[in-house]
Design a protein around this motif. Structure first.
Motif, PDB file in Angstrom:
ATOM      1  N   ALA A  69       0.845  -1.206   0.000  1.00  0.00           N
ATOM      2  CA  ALA A  69       0.000   0.000   0.000  1.00  0.00           C
ATOM      3  C   ALA A  69       0.876   1.249   0.000  1.00  0.00           C
ATOM      4  CB  ALA A  69      -0.923  -0.011   1.217  1.00  0.00           C
ATOM      5  N   GLN A  70       1.886   1.241   0.851  1.00  0.00           N
ATOM      6  CA  GLN A  70       2.808   2.378   0.928  1.00  0.00           C
ATOM      7  C   GLN A  70       3.524   2.577  -0.416  1.00  0.00           C
ATOM      8  OE1 GLN A  70       3.256   4.474   3.732  1.00  0.00           O
ATOM      9  NE2 GLN A  70       4.277   5.691   2.156  1.00  0.00           N
ATOM     10  N   TYR A  71       3.926   1.463  -1.019  1.00  0.00           N
ATOM     11  CA  TYR A  71       4.591   1.501  -2.331  1.00  0.00           C
ATOM     12  C   TYR A  71       3.679   2.131  -3.386  1.00  0.00           C
ATOM     13  CZ  TYR A  71       5.917  -0.524  -6.891  1.00  0.00           C
ATOM     14  OH  TYR A  71       6.203  -0.697  -8.217  1.00  0.00           O
ATOM     15  N   LEU A  72       2.425   1.736  -3.402  1.00  0.00           N
ATOM     16  CA  LEU A  72       1.482   2.266  -4.403  1.00  0.00           C
ATOM     17  C   LEU A  72       1.278   3.766  -4.215  1.00  0.00           C
ATOM     18  CD1 LEU A  72      -1.240  -0.543  -4.435  1.00  0.00           C
ATOM     19  CD2 LEU A  72       0.662  -0.211  -6.027  1.00  0.00           C
ATOM     20  N   PHE A  73       1.136   4.159  -2.954  1.00  0.00           N
ATOM     21  CA  PHE A  73       0.952   5.580  -2.655  1.00  0.00           C
ATOM     22  C   PHE A  73       2.164   6.386  -3.130  1.00  0.00           C
ATOM     23  CE2 PHE A  73       1.149   9.288   0.223  1.00  0.00           C
ATOM     24  CZ  PHE A  73      -0.084   9.852  -0.060  1.00  0.00           C
ATOM     25  N   ASP A  74       3.354   5.906  -2.802  1.00  0.00           N
ATOM     26  CA  ASP A  74       4.594   6.598  -3.199  1.00  0.00           C
ATOM     27  C   ASP A  74       4.719   6.668  -4.721  1.00  0.00           C
ATOM     28  OD1 ASP A  74       5.167   6.848  -0.528  1.00  0.00           O
ATOM     29  OD2 ASP A  74       6.651   5.223  -0.481  1.00  0.00           O
ATOM     30  N   LYS A  75       4.399   5.580  -5.392  1.00  0.00           N
ATOM     31  CA  LYS A  75       4.505   5.547  -6.863  1.00  0.00           C
ATOM     32  C   LYS A  75       3.538   6.547  -7.503  1.00  0.00           C
ATOM     33  CE  LYS A  75       7.726   2.764  -8.075  1.00  0.00           C
ATOM     34  NZ  LYS A  75       8.891   3.396  -8.746  1.00  0.00           N
ATOM     35  N   LEU A  76       2.323   6.584  -7.015  1.00  0.00           N
ATOM     36  CA  LEU A  76       1.346   7.526  -7.583  1.00  0.00           C
ATOM     37  C   LEU A  76       1.769   8.959  -7.297  1.00  0.00           C
ATOM     38  CD1 LEU A  76      -2.013   5.709  -6.730  1.00  0.00           C
ATOM     39  CD2 LEU A  76      -0.982   5.987  -8.998  1.00  0.00           C
ATOM     40  N   LYS A  77       2.261   9.192  -6.077  1.00  0.00           N
ATOM     41  CA  LYS A  77       2.706  10.528  -5.680  1.00  0.00           C
ATOM     42  C   LYS A  77       3.859  11.030  -6.558  1.00  0.00           C
ATOM     43  CE  LYS A  77       0.725  12.770  -2.195  1.00  0.00           C
ATOM     44  NZ  LYS A  77       0.421  14.217  -2.255  1.00  0.00           N
ATOM     45  N   THR A  92     -16.180  -9.380   4.987  1.00  0.00           N
ATOM     46  CA  THR A  92     -16.206 -10.375   3.916  1.00  0.00           C
ATOM     47  C   THR A  92     -17.404 -11.324   4.071  1.00  0.00           C
ATOM     48  OG1 THR A  92     -14.924 -11.971   5.163  1.00  0.00           O
ATOM     49  CG2 THR A  92     -13.693 -10.340   3.864  1.00  0.00           C
ATOM     50  N   TYR A  93     -17.635 -12.135   3.051  1.00  0.00           N
ATOM     51  CA  TYR A  93     -18.741 -13.096   3.084  1.00  0.00           C
ATOM     52  C   TYR A  93     -18.568 -14.100   4.228  1.00  0.00           C
ATOM     53  CZ  TYR A  93     -15.834 -16.876   1.308  1.00  0.00           C
ATOM     54  OH  TYR A  93     -14.876 -17.831   1.191  1.00  0.00           O
ATOM     55  N   ASP A  94     -17.271 -14.375   4.598  1.00  0.00           N
ATOM     56  CA  ASP A  94     -17.013 -15.306   5.705  1.00  0.00           C
ATOM     57  C   ASP A  94     -16.753 -14.552   7.014  1.00  0.00           C
ATOM     58  OD1 ASP A  94     -14.612 -14.349   4.700  1.00  0.00           O
ATOM     59  OD2 ASP A  94     -13.547 -16.265   4.780  1.00  0.00           O
ATOM     60  N   ASP A  95     -17.273 -13.315   7.074  1.00  0.00           N
ATOM     61  CA  ASP A  95     -17.347 -12.528   8.302  1.00  0.00           C
ATOM     62  C   ASP A  95     -15.993 -12.119   8.885  1.00  0.00           C
ATOM     63  OD1 ASP A  95     -19.375 -11.248   9.708  1.00  0.00           O
ATOM     64  OD2 ASP A  95     -19.158 -12.602  11.434  1.00  0.00           O
ATOM     65  N   VAL A  96     -15.079 -11.773   7.992  1.00  0.00           N
ATOM     66  CA  VAL A  96     -13.795 -11.228   8.433  1.00  0.00           C
ATOM     67  C   VAL A  96     -13.802  -9.733   8.165  1.00  0.00           C
ATOM     68  CG1 VAL A  96     -11.280 -11.305   8.140  1.00  0.00           C
ATOM     69  CG2 VAL A  96     -12.631 -13.406   7.891  1.00  0.00           C
ATOM     70  N   ARG A  97     -13.370  -8.952   9.172  1.00  0.00           N
ATOM     71  CA  ARG A  97     -13.261  -7.499   9.011  1.00  0.00           C
ATOM     72  C   ARG A  97     -11.914  -7.178   8.373  1.00  0.00           C
ATOM     73  NH1 ARG A  97     -17.985  -8.348  10.969  1.00  0.00           N
ATOM     74  NH2 ARG A  97     -17.204  -8.936  13.021  1.00  0.00           N
ATOM     75  N   LEU A  98     -11.953  -6.529   7.227  1.00  0.00           N
ATOM     76  CA  LEU A  98     -10.711  -6.196   6.508  1.00  0.00           C
ATOM     77  C   LEU A  98     -10.437  -4.700   6.565  1.00  0.00           C
ATOM     78  CD1 LEU A  98     -11.131  -8.272   3.201  1.00  0.00           C
ATOM     79  CD2 LEU A  98     -10.049  -8.986   5.361  1.00  0.00           C
ATOM     80  N   ASN A  99      -9.192  -4.377   6.872  1.00  0.00           N
ATOM     81  CA  ASN A  99      -8.744  -2.985   6.776  1.00  0.00           C
ATOM     82  C   ASN A  99      -8.296  -2.737   5.344  1.00  0.00           C
ATOM     83  OD1 ASN A  99      -8.945  -2.240   9.656  1.00  0.00           O
ATOM     84  ND2 ASN A  99      -7.399  -3.849   9.867  1.00  0.00           N
ATOM     85  N   ILE A 100      -9.097  -1.957   4.659  1.00  0.00           N
ATOM     86  CA  ILE A 100      -8.794  -1.765   3.235  1.00  0.00           C
ATOM     87  C   ILE A 100      -8.274  -0.362   2.960  1.00  0.00           C
ATOM     88  CG2 ILE A 100     -10.493  -3.475   2.506  1.00  0.00           C
ATOM     89  CD1 ILE A 100     -12.120  -0.824   1.527  1.00  0.00           C
ATOM     90  N   ARG A 101      -7.599  -0.270   1.812  1.00  0.00           N
ATOM     91  CA  ARG A 101      -7.076   1.018   1.344  1.00  0.00           C
ATOM     92  C   ARG A 101      -7.299   1.124  -0.152  1.00  0.00           C
ATOM     93  NH1 ARG A 101      -3.037  -0.221   5.645  1.00  0.00           N
ATOM     94  NH2 ARG A 101      -2.282   1.735   6.517  1.00  0.00           N
ATOM     95  N   ASN A 102      -8.029   2.139  -0.555  1.00  0.00           N
ATOM     96  CA  ASN A 102      -8.173   2.467  -1.980  1.00  0.00           C
ATOM     97  C   ASN A 102      -7.314   3.685  -2.283  1.00  0.00           C
ATOM     98  OD1 ASN A 102     -10.182   0.474  -2.400  1.00  0.00           O
ATOM     99  ND2 ASN A 102     -11.813   1.894  -1.817  1.00  0.00           N
ATOM    100  N   TYR A 103      -6.762   3.739  -3.478  1.00  0.00           N
ATOM    101  CA  TYR A 103      -5.963   4.902  -3.897  1.00  0.00           C
ATOM    102  C   TYR A 103      -6.539   5.484  -5.178  1.00  0.00           C
ATOM    103  CZ  TYR A 103      -2.807   3.309  -0.374  1.00  0.00           C
ATOM    104  OH  TYR A 103      -2.299   2.932   0.849  1.00  0.00           O
ATOM    105  N   ILE A 104      -6.700   6.793  -5.195  1.00  0.00           N
ATOM    106  CA  ILE A 104      -7.205   7.460  -6.397  1.00  0.00           C
ATOM    107  C   ILE A 104      -6.275   8.623  -6.735  1.00  0.00           C
ATOM    108  CG2 ILE A 104      -9.154   8.561  -7.555  1.00  0.00           C
ATOM    109  CD1 ILE A 104      -9.842   6.750  -4.305  1.00  0.00           C
ATOM    110  N   ALA A 105      -5.671   8.556  -7.911  1.00  0.00           N
ATOM    111  CA  ALA A 105      -4.755   9.601  -8.384  1.00  0.00           C
ATOM    112  C   ALA A 105      -5.424  10.354  -9.524  1.00  0.00           C
ATOM    113  CB  ALA A 105      -3.451   8.983  -8.869  1.00  0.00           C
TER     114      ALA A 105
END
Ligand code: AHN
Ligand code: ZN
Length: 325
Positions: A69-77, A92-105
């Motif tokens: 995630a950090q790599y993607l942010f740095d690359k876009l920046k 998720t469908y199997d009831d797991v809480r996910l910490n997600i990150r979307n990036y929009i440049a």
């Protein structure tokens, strides 16, 4: 006298021979103004894929996922100051809480005419289509890294030469933690990051003229068929892309054949209100409709071919740089 006549005759012949070609204009070729797009560097895209894979599987909630995630942010920046990091939690469908990150440049953020290019960047936690190590996560060189690699190279090109339109590049998270079967639990179990973004866009009332999803765009001899939802909901975009690919000589990748329906990230972007297409590798000979490496450990760097990346990347650049004139 004889010589003078001959001279005059020669002069007349000369005038007749040389005159018209020099004075009569050829009508201009009836082609519209065409912009020369920059050259897509497939080796650069390949390197971006290699670097993602080198983190290890990018499964949500893992340290490899955070590092990438950090790599993607740095690359876009490195390509634009306008990068939004969107953090969220999905279930998720199997009831797991996910910490997600979307990036929009964003490129040319003030332009009203915009195109949205997107791909998922996470990898599947299992190799459920494999007969070996099925519970281990996959490298996802094609399923995950390839679309991002092509779009990072496009971001680099956009920073070097501004297009006439606005372009947004989105990397959506948690696409691939979906249910295997076709049962009711699999409904909306994929594309959780994209679904999150459609409920909470990075800019209020964000819109674009159209969207293009890249999913599994890196494998050797990939075959992009006309995906069902894309043809139904955004035929003019399909037409634009496939015609552009043909003009560039990439009809061996972009086949004018009907493919299946894939409930992929683009479906939710369509529901949000942006007509979108999916450029996705397909296979007529498999049960799944996807290539044999799909959701197996074969989906590693060794199946990635720069020739495929070039076909996809150059086609997109051609379309982007010809918009807005
Ligand atoms: C379904 O299998 C319904 N959607 C999967 C789309 C996908 C998975 N693309 C990459 N991995
Ligand atoms: Zn997948």
């Amino acid at each position: 006298m004889y010589n003078r006549t001959r001279l005059l005759f020669l002069l007349l012949v000369l005038l007749w021979a040389c005159g018209p070609q020099q004075t009569v204009q050829q009508p201009p070729a009836p082609s519209p103004v065409k912009v020369i797009a920059p050259s897509f560097n497939a080796d650069s895209a390949y390197e971006y894929i290699r670097q993602q894979v080198a983190f290890g599987p990018r499964v949500p909630n893992s340290k490899e996922h955070v590092a990438c995630a950090q790599y993607l942010f740095d690359k876009l920046k490195a390509s634009t100051p306008n990068v939004v990091e969107q953090k969220g939690v999905v279930t998720t469908y199997d009831d797991v809480r996910l910490n997600i990150r979307n990036y929009i440049a964003s490129f040319n953020p003030d332009k009203k005419n915009r195109v949205l290019l997107f791909a998922h960047w996470d990898t599947r936690p299992w190799a459920d289509q494999d007969s070996d190590r099925e519970r281990e996560p996959i490298d996802g060189a094609d399923d995950g890294a390839s679309g991002v690699g092509v779009l990072l190279e496009i971001a680099r090109q956009l920073s070097a030469k501004a297009p006439a339109i606005g372009v947004d590049i989105a990397f959506f998270d948690a696409e691939d933690w979906g249910a295997k079967g076709g049962g009711p639990e699999s409904e909306d179990s994929y594309a959780l990051g994209t679904q999150y973004w459609t409920r909470q866009p990075h800019i209020a009332n964000y819109t674009a003229n159209y969207g293009i999803l890249l999913d599994m765009v890196g494998a050797r001899n990939a075959q992009f068929r006309l995906e069902g939802f894309s043809s139904e909901q955004a035929l003019y975009v399909v037409d634009k892309i496939w015609k552009s690919a043909a003009a560039l000589g990439y009809s061996n990748y972009f086949l004018l054949e009907q493919g299946g329906y894939v409930t992929d990230d683009h479906v939710y972007v369509i529901r949000y209100g942006i007509p979108s297409i999916d450029i996705i590798n397909s296979d007529k000979t498999t049960r799944s409709g996807f290539a044999p490496h799909w959701h197996t450990h074969q989906d590693s760097l060794s199946i990635i071919d720069p020739l495929t990346l070039k076909a996809v990347g150059q086609t997109l650049l051609e379309v982007i740089y010809n918009e807005g004139h």
